[in-house]
Design a protein around this motif. Structure first.
Motif, PDB file in Angstrom:
ATOM      1  N   PHE A 139       0.837  -1.203   0.000  1.00 49.33           N
ATOM      2  CA  PHE A 139       0.000   0.000   0.000  1.00 49.33           C
ATOM      3  C   PHE A 139       0.871   1.251   0.000  1.00 49.33           C
ATOM      4  N   GLN A 140       1.903   1.277   0.845  1.00 51.42           N
ATOM      5  CA  GLN A 140       2.774   2.444   0.953  1.00 51.42           C
ATOM      6  C   GLN A 140       3.503   2.724  -0.357  1.00 51.42           C
ATOM      7  N   LEU A 141       3.971   1.678  -1.023  1.00 46.17           N
ATOM      8  CA  LEU A 141       4.687   1.858  -2.289  1.00 46.17           C
ATOM      9  C   LEU A 141       3.762   2.422  -3.377  1.00 46.17           C
ATOM     10  N   VAL A 142       2.580   1.849  -3.496  1.00 49.53           N
ATOM     11  CA  VAL A 142       1.637   2.306  -4.521  1.00 49.53           C
ATOM     12  C   VAL A 142       1.151   3.713  -4.190  1.00 49.53           C
ATOM     13  N   GLU A 143       1.002   4.014  -2.913  1.00 46.93           N
ATOM     14  CA  GLU A 143       0.571   5.346  -2.501  1.00 46.93           C
ATOM     15  C   GLU A 143       1.585   6.413  -2.933  1.00 46.93           C
ATOM     16  N   LEU A 144       2.869   6.084  -2.930  1.00 48.61           N
ATOM     17  CA  LEU A 144       3.887   7.018  -3.406  1.00 48.61           C
ATOM     18  C   LEU A 144       3.628   7.407  -4.860  1.00 48.61           C
ATOM     19  N   LEU A 145       3.271   6.432  -5.655  1.00 48.19           N
ATOM     20  CA  LEU A 145       2.968   6.701  -7.070  1.00 48.19           C
ATOM     21  C   LEU A 145       1.718   7.557  -7.207  1.00 48.19           C
ATOM     22  N   LEU A 146       0.707   7.243  -6.423  1.00 46.08           N
ATOM     23  CA  LEU A 146      -0.549   7.982  -6.483  1.00 46.08           C
ATOM     24  C   LEU A 146      -0.363   9.436  -6.051  1.00 46.08           C
ATOM     25  N   LYS A 147       0.444   9.658  -5.031  1.00 48.45           N
ATOM     26  CA  LYS A 147       0.686  11.015  -4.547  1.00 48.45           C
ATOM     27  C   LYS A 147       1.447  11.864  -5.563  1.00 48.45           C
ATOM     28  N   GLY A 170      -2.683  -5.127  -1.090  1.00 52.09           N
ATOM     29  CA  GLY A 170      -2.197  -3.782  -0.797  1.00 52.09           C
ATOM     30  C   GLY A 170      -2.280  -2.869  -2.004  1.00 52.09           C
ATOM     31  N   PHE A 171      -1.999  -3.412  -3.184  1.00 52.14           N
ATOM     32  CA  PHE A 171      -2.085  -2.653  -4.431  1.00 52.14           C
ATOM     33  C   PHE A 171      -3.508  -2.150  -4.675  1.00 52.14           C
ATOM     34  N   PHE A 172      -4.479  -3.071  -4.595  1.00 51.95           N
ATOM     35  CA  PHE A 172      -5.871  -2.704  -4.844  1.00 51.95           C
ATOM     36  C   PHE A 172      -6.424  -1.779  -3.753  1.00 51.95           C
ATOM     37  N   LYS A 173      -5.951  -1.987  -2.539  1.00 49.36           N
ATOM     38  CA  LYS A 173      -6.410  -1.138  -1.433  1.00 49.36           C
ATOM     39  C   LYS A 173      -5.986   0.313  -1.650  1.00 49.36           C
ATOM     40  N   ALA A 174      -4.760   0.511  -2.143  1.00 50.78           N
ATOM     41  CA  ALA A 174      -4.273   1.872  -2.397  1.00 50.78           C
ATOM     42  C   ALA A 174      -5.071   2.540  -3.511  1.00 50.78           C
ATOM     43  N   LEU A 175      -5.348   1.811  -4.592  1.00 52.45           N
ATOM     44  CA  LEU A 175      -6.133   2.378  -5.689  1.00 52.45           C
ATOM     45  C   LEU A 175      -7.523   2.779  -5.207  1.00 52.45           C
ATOM     46  N   LYS A 176      -8.127   1.938  -4.401  1.00 53.95           N
ATOM     47  CA  LYS A 176      -9.462   2.224  -3.879  1.00 53.95           C
ATOM     48  C   LYS A 176      -9.433   3.456  -2.987  1.00 53.95           C
ATOM     49  N   GLU A 177      -8.398   3.561  -2.161  1.00 49.94           N
ATOM     50  CA  GLU A 177      -8.269   4.697  -1.237  1.00 49.94           C
ATOM     51  C   GLU A 177      -8.211   6.016  -1.989  1.00 49.94           C
ATOM     52  N   TYR A 178      -7.610   6.019  -3.173  1.00 50.90           N
ATOM     53  CA  TYR A 178      -7.459   7.239  -3.960  1.00 50.90           C
ATOM     54  C   TYR A 178      -8.480   7.308  -5.101  1.00 50.90           C
ATOM     55  N   ALA A 179      -9.510   6.468  -5.002  1.00 49.72           N
ATOM     56  CA  ALA A 179     -10.615   6.480  -5.967  1.00 49.72           C
ATOM     57  C   ALA A 179     -10.140   6.314  -7.408  1.00 49.72           C
ATOM     58  N   VAL A 180      -9.164   5.452  -7.598  1.00 49.01           N
ATOM     59  CA  VAL A 180      -8.654   5.146  -8.939  1.00 49.01           C
ATOM     60  C   VAL A 180      -9.222   3.795  -9.368  1.00 49.01           C
ATOM     61  N   SER A 181      -9.904   3.765 -10.461  1.00 51.48           N
ATOM     62  CA  SER A 181     -10.508   2.514 -10.926  1.00 51.48           C
ATOM     63  C   SER A 181      -9.430   1.556 -11.427  1.00 51.48           C
ATOM     64  N   VAL A 182      -9.678   0.270 -11.267  1.00 50.07           N
ATOM     65  CA  VAL A 182      -8.731  -0.765 -11.690  1.00 50.07           C
ATOM     66  C   VAL A 182      -8.899  -1.024 -13.184  1.00 50.07           C
TER      67      VAL A 182
END
Length: 357
Positions: free
Chosen positions: A187-195, A219-231
């Protein structure tokens, strides 16, 4: 002719290693007495002990520690079964296990399954028959299937009572386990990309039946969901395992899309190596054309470009914790004890473009 025979007999005697029987004969005692002196299993008189030790010194006799412990039900030998030996991560774990065991008076008996579940079971059964004190297992078995992979009740009981699994374990088993916070770190790694504003984010992962792959996927899908990014299912590549070949296949697939991803999350160090190889073959720049983050800090990551942002697993702590947990289990000798699961934290190391953003 007689002289030649004598020379031959002397040479044979000189080349052969002295046995416990030879020591007993020279000391004028029984082999059992020699064993008691060397293993301190029974008191003998000081005079007898001195005779035995002098005979040992004279003959330069060396006890086979491994053989003697394997013959004992209270074995000072611990098995370690791994699925691979070429990974830096696993070499560090193995080194930590061996060091921890040696500091506690134990020896390590190493076996490699090379990713073959049947071979893994053969190694475990062999260690059980050799009466090792217990086994630490880096398994390649994802689930226990009685039709495809039958396991005897004796081995199943051994796995549950005298073994500790590391990194992953077969689903449906009640075993002691040492791993890391896979979902949180991913989650933390993917969140870096999202930020940083990336939205076309891909994932290269192994079979979701593997515990580590499944948790990192979560963790990957959880981060996308947290930032409202569709899969976008086009950006999800899941191969058979977490190896280099899967990483290369993932690169070939994702980089050939009409609209390639802006960034990629790689679920293991071996996947990263394969993906980097694919990028090099296609002339894709990192960073520049695509951004990468991934699990495991490859040995050369801090010194050779691209300086990848990654999640570092505490390999030494994993090995040390697994060895300590197993020793605690076998020394307590309690049946039916509650199983323990230990999760260690990974460290996210930020490098390259993330330091500039």
């Amino acid at each position: 002719m007689e002289s030649k025979v004598k020379i031959s007999m002397k040479k044979e005697s000189r080349d052969s290693k002295p046995t416990i029987v030879d020591v007993a004969r020279l000391a004028g005692v029984s082999p059992a007495t020699v064993s008691h002196v060397l293993n301190k299993t029974k008191r003998v008189t000081p005079e007898t002990e001195e005779k035995v030790l002098q005979a040992v010194k004279t003959l330069r006799y060396q006890k086979n520690a491994l053989a003697s412990t394997l013959r004992s039900r209270n074995s000072q030998v611990i098995g370690f079964v791994t699925s691979q030996l070429h990974s830096i991560f696993w070499l560090r774990v193995i080194r930590a296990v061996e060091y921890t065991l040696s500091q506690n008076g134990y020896q390590m008996f190493l076996g490699c399954s090379y990713g073959d579940p049947a071979r893994e079971l053969e190694l475990i059964e062999s260690m059980l028959q050799s009466m090792v004190g217990g086994v630490i297992i880096a398994t390649c078995i994802n689930e226990i299937n009685e039709k495809e992979l039958p396991i005897s009740p004796q081995i199943m009981n051994f796995l549950e009572e005298r073994c500790v699994f590391v990194d992953t374990y077969p689903s449906g088993m009640n075993v002691d386990f040492v791993g890391v916070n896979n979902e949180e770190a991913s989650f933390q790694l993917v969140e870096l990309l999202l930020k940083k504003g990336y939205r076309r984010i891909a994932m290269v992962n192994g079979d979701s039946r593997i515990l580590t792959a499944r948790e990192r996927r979560s963790g990957f899908f959880k981060a996308l969901k947290e930032y409202a990014v569709s899969v976008d299912e086009r950006y999800i590549f899941e191969g058979k395992n977490l190896g280099k070949r899967t990483g290369l296949e993932g690169a070939n697939y994702l980089l050939s899309l009409d609209s390639p991803p802006e960034a990629v999350f790689l679920a293991s160090g071996n996947l990263t190596v394969g993906f980097l190889e694919g990028c090099r073959e296609k002339g894709v720049r990192i960073p520049g054309d695509i951004e990468l983050v991934g699990f495991d800090d490859i040995e050369w990551t801090p010194v050779i470009e691209p300086f990848l942002t990654c999640c570092v697993q505490p390999s030494w702590d994993i090995g040390e914790t697994a060895a300590s947990l197993l020793l605690e289990k076998i020394q307590e000798k309690k049946e039916g004890r509650a199983k323990r699961e230990v999760r260690l934290k990974c460290e996210v190391v930020i490098r390259n473009t993330f330091q500039k953003g």
